[in-house]
Design a protein around this motif. Structure first.
Motif, PDB file in Angstrom:
ATOM      1  N   UNK A 176      21.466 107.989  87.432  1.00  0.00           N
ATOM      2  CA  UNK A 176      22.582 108.914  87.642  1.00  0.00           C
ATOM      3  C   UNK A 176      23.921 108.185  87.731  1.00  0.00           C
ATOM      4  N   UNK A 177      23.924 106.981  88.277  1.00  0.00           N
ATOM      5  CA  UNK A 177      25.164 106.238  88.456  1.00  0.00           C
ATOM      6  C   UNK A 177      25.264 105.049  87.506  1.00  0.00           C
ATOM      7  N   UNK A 178      24.548 105.107  86.416  1.00  0.00           N
ATOM      8  CA  UNK A 178      24.492 104.016  85.456  1.00  0.00           C
ATOM      9  C   UNK A 178      25.553 104.220  84.380  1.00  0.00           C
ATOM     10  N   UNK A 179      26.741 103.694  84.644  1.00  0.00           N
ATOM     11  CA  UNK A 179      27.812 103.841  83.664  1.00  0.00           C
ATOM     12  C   UNK A 179      28.164 102.517  83.005  1.00  0.00           C
ATOM     13  N   UNK A 180      27.369 101.501  83.263  1.00  0.00           N
ATOM     14  CA  UNK A 180      27.457 100.230  82.556  1.00  0.00           C
ATOM     15  C   UNK A 180      26.070  99.613  82.562  1.00  0.00           C
TER      16      UNK A 180
END
Length: 167
Positions: free
Chosen positions: A43-47
């Motif tokens: 869910x918080x994997x933006x890199x």
């Protein structure tokens, strides 16, 4: 995907009553990831990696994000671990602009136990109230699962998340 045991499915029911699977709608469902830690990472994997600060803020309740989906996923996992099947019910509000939704329905004897999950401490439960008015004769207990202490608000038992497995 369900056979891979990577997800848990919650099936929508058109007529919330004992024998929930009798009115399940096969083409309408919600999917939950079986591993909540993996879910948070995704869910918080933006890199290419998730920074530890995300986990620190999440664990200390200082992450300024809507965590409703995280708590709902966690509750789904706890209900499955306790041997429950997952079902939910939604229906239009009187003005037709939105939907009410009961996050989880549990069958207990000849009655139902609706559960609404909240990610914060607020105690509003419009969907639960509407469900109680519409299906009062079918309800054994109503639960609001949230992040605060055990409490009671009229007919609604407000449970801290960690107590879900005891329902």
């Amino acid at each position: 995907m369900q056979a891979s045991m990577c997800i848990n499915l919650s099936r929508h029911v058109s007529d919330p009553n004992v024998g929930l699977s009798l009115s399940e709608e096969l083409d309408c469902y919600k999917m939950f990831v079986c591993d909540t830690g993996l879910f948070v990472t995704l869910a918080f994997w933006d890199k290419s990696y998730t920074e530890n600060v995300i986990y620190e803020k999440l664990l200390s309740d200082k992450l300024s994000a809507n965590l409703g989906y995280v708590y709902e996923n966690l509750v789904a996992q706890m209900l499955i671990a306790a041997g429950n099947e997952l079902f939910y019910h939604s229906w239009p509000t009187p003005d037709g602009k939105h939907n009410y939704e009961i996050d989880f329905l549990l069958s207990r004897g000849n009655k139902l136990c609706p559960l609404e999950v909240k990610s914060s401490g607020y105690k509003t439960h419009a969907s639960l109230d509407a469900f109680q008015m519409k299906f009062s004769e079918r309800i054994q207990h109503s639960y609001l699962v949230y992040t605060k202490d055990l409490a009671k608000d009229q007919d609604v038992l407000m449970l801290p998340v960690f107590m879900v497995s005891l329902i």
